[in-house]
Design an enzyme around this catalytic site. Structure first.
Site, PDB file in Angstrom:
ATOM      1  N   GLY A 141       0.827  -1.194   0.000  1.00 15.00           N
ATOM      2  CA  GLY A 141       0.000   0.000   0.000  1.00 15.00           C
ATOM      3  C   GLY A 141       0.864   1.246   0.000  1.00 15.00           C
ATOM      4  O   GLY A 141       1.397   1.659  -1.016  1.00 15.00           O
ATOM      5  N   GLU A 379      -2.298   8.645  -2.933  1.00 18.01           N
ATOM      6  CA  GLU A 379      -1.039   9.370  -3.187  1.00 18.01           C
ATOM      7  C   GLU A 379      -0.147   9.386  -1.954  1.00 18.01           C
ATOM      8  O   GLU A 379       0.668  10.292  -1.773  1.00 18.01           O
ATOM      9  CB  GLU A 379      -1.308  10.802  -3.651  1.00 18.01           C
ATOM     10  CG  GLU A 379      -1.898  10.911  -5.025  1.00 18.01           C
ATOM     11  CD  GLU A 379      -0.991  10.382  -6.112  1.00 18.01           C
ATOM     12  OE1 GLU A 379       0.016  11.035  -6.418  1.00 18.01           O
ATOM     13  OE2 GLU A 379      -1.292   9.314  -6.646  1.00 18.01           O
TER      14      GLU A 379
END
Length: 402
Positions: A141, A379
Site C-alpha cells: 500500500g 497518493e
C-alpha cells in the site's frame, strides 16, 4: 514575498469555479447515487479543456500538462506554469465535486505520471490518451517499494505479471501506468513504470470497488498475466541504478501530491463556505472581535479557516517550486500531509456544526465529508508523508528510519 497570484491565472480560476457551480454541483448527488455510471456530461467539458491545453500548454490546466522542466528557459526569472494552474484549477473544480473531477477524460493521475517522466517521443505518442495510474497491490500500500508486480525483459517486450488494486479510473481510461519491478532482488531501484493500453492480452479487469466516497469515479482491480508490453512503453530510463534508487519514478509524486492536496482544499473550501452561510442565518460573524470573545462555534470556524489558509499556501509553494524546477519532494509531502488532514478534519467538523442539516442528504455536506477521507489516503497516506518528511529532514534512508 508576493502573495498575489498572477493575473493570467484569474480567468482560469474563475472559469473553473463556474464549472464547479453550474456543471458539477447540479449532477453531484446523481452520480454519488449511481456509482460506476459514467458521467456523460463531462465529455464536452473535457474537449474544451483539451482545446485550452493545445492552445498554450504552459498556461493551461490539466494533469497531462504537469511536469517539471518542460520550460527550458534558464534566465533566473520566476515562472508560474502548468503545475500551478493545474493545482488552482483543480481546487476550484473540487469545490464542485472531487469524484467528477477524477472522472474527467484525459485528466487522470496517470497523465500526470506520463508528463513527469516520459521522454518527448512518448509525450507525443501518448498525447490524447486517458491514463490511470496503478501502484497499490494487495500486499503493497503506502510502501511503494514493496511492489511485487514483475516486468521481465523478453525480446522487444516486457512481460508483466501481478495484481493492482484501487486504480482510479482503471476501467474507463485508455491505458494504465503500471509500477512493476525489473528485478525483485534489487529492491526499489528496479521499480519502473510502464504504459499498458487496454486491449493488451493478459490485462484483465477483475472488479470495480464500492466506496465510501468519490463514487462518481470508478476504482478498479486489474490483473496482469504474462502481459506483453512494448519496450518503448517503459517511462524514463530503463537502466537500474542502485545508487539512485527509484527516484526517477518517484518524481511523479512531486507533481501529483500538491495536486491531490488541492483536491482536499477544494472539498474543504466547499464545506467551510456552506457552513459559514448556514451559521450566518442564526449568528453574526464578527472577524474583528478577539477569538476569546466570540461563541464556541464562531471560534471553531475561524480556526478551521486559518488551518485551511496554512494548507493552501504550503500547496502553492510546492506547485511553484515544481514550475521553477526546484527540488520539491519535501514540500510536496508537507502540502499533501497538511491538506489531507485539514481537509478531512474540516469537512467532518462542518457536518457536526450544522447538526441535522449536515448529516442528511438535504445538503452536500455529508457527501463532502465522505469524499474527503480518500484525499488523506491516496497518493501516500498521512503516516507515509510524515515518514518521508522525517527521512528527508534528518537525512536518513528508508532502512534507517522505518
Amino acid at each position: 514575498m508576493n502573495f498575489d497570484l498572477p493575473k493570467k491565472m484569474n480567468s482560469l480560476i474563475n472559469n473553473a469555479h463556474q464549472v464547479a457551480l453550474s456543471v458539477f454541483r447540479p449532477i453531484s448527488r446523481k452520480y454519488d447515487r449511481a456509482e460506476h455510471e459514467y458521467p456523460k456530461e463531462l465529455d464536452m467539458l473535457a474537449s474544451v479543456l483539451d482545446g485550452m491545453n493545445d492552445g498554450d500548454p504552459t498556461s493551461s490546466a490539466g494533469a497531462s500538462q504537469t511536469g517539471k522542466g518542460r520550460d527550458k528557459r534558464d534566465d533566473n526569472t520566476v515562472k508560474n506554469g502548468a503545475n500551478m494552474t493545474t493545482c488552482l484549477g483543480a481546487l476550484e473544480l473540487c469545490y464542485g465535486d472531487v469524484g467528477l473531477l477524477l472522472s474527467m477524460p484525459r485528466q487522470g493521475l496517470g497523465n500526470a505520471a506520463i508528463a513527469a517522466v516520459a521522454n518527448d517521443e512518448q509525450l507525443e505518442r501518448f498525447k490524447g490518451k486517458w491514463a490511470a495510474m496503478a501502484i497499490t497491490e494487495p500486499g503493497a500500500g503506502s510502501d511503494s517499494a514493496a511492489i511485487r508486480t514483475t516486468a521481465k525483459e523478453d525480446g522487444d517486450h516486457y512481460v508483466l505479471n501481478g495484481e493492482k488494486i484501487y486504480v482510479t479510473s482503471g476501467e474507463r481510461a485508455d491505458c494504465v501506468v503500471v509500477w512493476a519491478s525489473l528485478d525483485l532482488a534489487l529492491g526499489r531501484a528496479a521499480i519502473k513504470s510502464f504504459v499498458v493500453e487496454w486491449g493488451t492480452p493478459g490485462m484483465e479487469l477483475v472488479r470495480l470497488e464500492k466506496k465510501l466516497g468519490i463514487r462518481a469515479s470508478d476504482t478498479a482491480a486489474i490483473t496482469f498475466t504474462n502481459c506483453r508490453v512494448p519496450k518503448e512503453n517503459l517511462l524514463g530510463n530503463p537502466e537500474v541504478d542502485v545508487a539512485k534508487g527509484f527516484a526517477g519514478v518517484m518524481e511523479t509524486f512531486d507533481n501529483t501530491r500538491p495536486l491531490v492536496a488541492c483536491f482536499a482544499l477544494g472539498c474543504a473550501k466547499a464545506a467551510l463556505e456552506r457552513t459559514r452561510e448556514l451559521m450566518a442565518e442564526h449568528t453574526r460573524l464578527d472577524y474583528d472581535a478577539p477569538i476569546s470573545n466570540v461563541s464556541a462555534m464562531e471560534a471553531e470556524l475561524y480556526t478551521m479557516e486559518a488551518e485551511w489558509e496554512a494548507a493552501y499556501w504550503l500547496t502553492v509553494k510546492a506547485a511553484w517550486m515544481a514550475d521553477n524546477r526546484k527540488p520539491n519532494s519535501v514540500e510536496a509531502s508537507i502540502s499533501k500531509a497538511k491538506a489531507g488532514r485539514v481537509g478531512n478534519t474540516i469537512t467532518l467538523r462542518c457536518v457536526e456544526l450544522c447538526g441535522a442539516l449536515g448529516y442528511t442528504e438535504d445538503e452536500l455536506l455529508e457527501k463532502w465529508a465522505r469524499d474527503s477521507k480518500i484525499l488523506d489516503i491516496f497518493e501516500g497516506t498521512q503516516q507515509i508523508q510524515l515518514l518521508i518528511i522525517a527521512r528527508r529532514l534528518l537525512g536518513l534512508t528508508s532502512k534507517e528510519l522505518k
